[in-house]
Design a protein around this motif. Structure first.
Motif, short mmCIF file in Angstrom:
data_model
loop_
_atom_site.label_atom_id
_atom_site.label_comp_id
_atom_site.label_asym_id
_atom_site.label_seq_id
_atom_site.Cartn_x
_atom_site.Cartn_y
_atom_site.Cartn_z
N ALA A 214 -89.57 108.86 56.63
CA ALA A 214 -88.28 109.52 56.80
C ALA A 214 -88.26 110.40 58.03
N ALA A 215 -89.39 111.03 58.33
CA ALA A 215 -89.48 111.87 59.53
C ALA A 215 -89.34 111.02 60.79
N ALA A 216 -89.96 109.83 60.80
CA ALA A 216 -89.83 108.94 61.95
C ALA A 216 -88.39 108.46 62.10
N LEU A 217 -87.76 108.13 60.97
CA LEU A 217 -86.36 107.73 61.01
C LEU A 217 -85.49 108.84 61.58
N ASN A 218 -85.82 110.08 61.25
CA ASN A 218 -85.01 111.19 61.74
C ASN A 218 -85.03 111.27 63.26
N ARG A 219 -86.15 110.90 63.88
CA ARG A 219 -86.19 110.87 65.35
C ARG A 219 -85.24 109.81 65.90
N THR A 222 -81.66 111.10 65.50
CA THR A 222 -81.35 112.09 66.53
C THR A 222 -81.05 111.42 67.86
N SER A 223 -81.81 110.37 68.19
CA SER A 223 -81.58 109.63 69.42
C SER A 223 -80.20 108.97 69.40
N VAL A 224 -79.85 108.34 68.29
CA VAL A 224 -78.54 107.68 68.17
C VAL A 224 -77.42 108.71 68.24
N GLU A 231 -71.15 111.44 65.67
CA GLU A 231 -70.63 111.84 64.36
C GLU A 231 -71.56 111.45 63.20
N LEU A 232 -72.63 110.73 63.49
CA LEU A 232 -73.53 110.27 62.43
C LEU A 232 -74.18 111.46 61.72
N ARG A 233 -74.24 111.40 60.40
CA ARG A 233 -74.91 112.47 59.65
C ARG A 233 -75.77 111.85 58.55
N VAL A 234 -76.78 112.60 58.14
CA VAL A 234 -77.55 112.23 56.96
C VAL A 234 -76.80 112.78 55.75
N ALA A 235 -76.22 111.88 54.96
CA ALA A 235 -75.42 112.31 53.83
C ALA A 235 -76.26 112.56 52.58
#
Length: 310
Positions: A214-219, A222-224, A231-235
């Motif tokens: 999940a930490a790698a996905l968060n990077r 953030t790039s996207v 407007e993308l958010r982690v819901a």
């Protein structure tokens, strides 16, 4: 949209007297272990998503529960009267296309059997052409097959924005589109994140490796956000295969801190998930009263504004 089913099954709402989890505003760090119980965390800052909405279900690690999360959230929304489309963006053979027993309409020639791969390689193909009815009333499906892997290896022009382009056209009555991403953070996942309003991250509640994934996905998120989708958010973070344990409590706490504005949704474990997959039926249809179904149903109720379209 193409029809594939002559007869559909209506998905019923659940009763209010079942063993739903409580809803709280923060993760419980401090109570004694024997007093602690799992709850759904809905931070005061969280706003449910207005319709229509596009959701990416993503975690780079395989086996995190992405496909179960995509299907059970979809079924919970369908039970509320919404029209939901699932896009199978996972090129693996053991994917949602298999679980949903997808088949093409009778009489459609092989060269006209379109699926997600065609959307990336053929600019004349529309999303509506590859969206098919399922046996479940209100649920529609975009299938994939193993050749979807060609998108990852050949990276056709416009891959990153292809889904965004097609989903931005208001030419159907779909309320929620859910994109079931495959493992990995390649072009297909980036394409889904670019198209989405929200991302939901499934994490195995007893897996420290899933939390690292999940930490790698968060990077990548953030790039996207910085380049292609501000407007993308982690819901939400879904704690899949959840059982009460000190480790599950610790992982949930870490993720609640990492995503302070996101819903934290424990999805309690059940052996019926595997049985439903073998039976090739959604868990909600196969065993409606199990705790896993209840948790996804309650999660859907807090994640979406289901009464009206924006």
């Amino acid at each position: 949209m193409r029809e594939t089913q002559g007869k559909t099954v209506q998905v019923s709402p659940l009763g209010d007297d079942l063993a739903f989890l409580d809803i709280v505003t923060e993760w419980d760090y401090g109570s004694a272990y024997h007093d602690w119980k799992a709850s759904i965390v809905v931070p005061p800052t969280f706003l449910p998503g207005a319709l229509p909405r596009v959701i990416a279900i993503s975690n780079q690690k395989g086996g995190a529960g992405k496909t179960t999360t995509a299907l059970e959230l979809a079924m919970a929304l369908v039970a509320r009267g919404l029209r939901v489309r699932i896009i199978d963006a996972d090129p693996q053979e053991a994917s949602l296309s298999v679980w949903l027993q997808f088949f093409y309409p009778e009489g459609v020639p092989a060269d006209e059997r379109k699926h997600l791969t065609h959307l990336y390689f053929d600019q004349s193909v529309t999303l509506q052409e590859i969206t098919y009815a399922t046996p479940y009333e209100g649920l529609y499906f975009v299938p994939s097959f193993p050749d979807l892997e060609d998108v990852e290896t050949k990276h056709p022009t416009g891959t990153e924005t292809a889904l965004q382009y097609h989903l931005s056209k208001p030419d159907d009555d779909i309320d929620v589109t859910i994109i079931d991403c495959g493992p990995g953070l390649g072009p297909l996942t980036v394409s889904a994140l670019v198209a989405a309003h929200d991302v939901i991250i499934p994490v195995q509640a007893a897996s420290g490796l899933d939390a690292r994934g999940a930490a790698a996905l968060n990077r990548t998120i953030t790039s996207v956000q910085g380049r292609l989708n501000t407007e993308l958010r982690v819901a939400a973070v879904v704690l899949t295969d959840f059982e009460k344990s000190g480790l599950a409590r610790q992982i949930g706490g870490k993720l609640a801190k990492a995503y302070p504005n996101a819903v934290i949704l424990p999805a309690r474990t059940s052996v019926r998930i595997g049985e439903a997959q073998l039976a090739r039926k959604p868990l909600r249809v196969f065993a409606a009263g199990v705790t896993t179904v209840l948790d996804y149903d309650r999660g859907a109720s807090v994640l979406f504004v289901t009464g009206a379209r924006a």
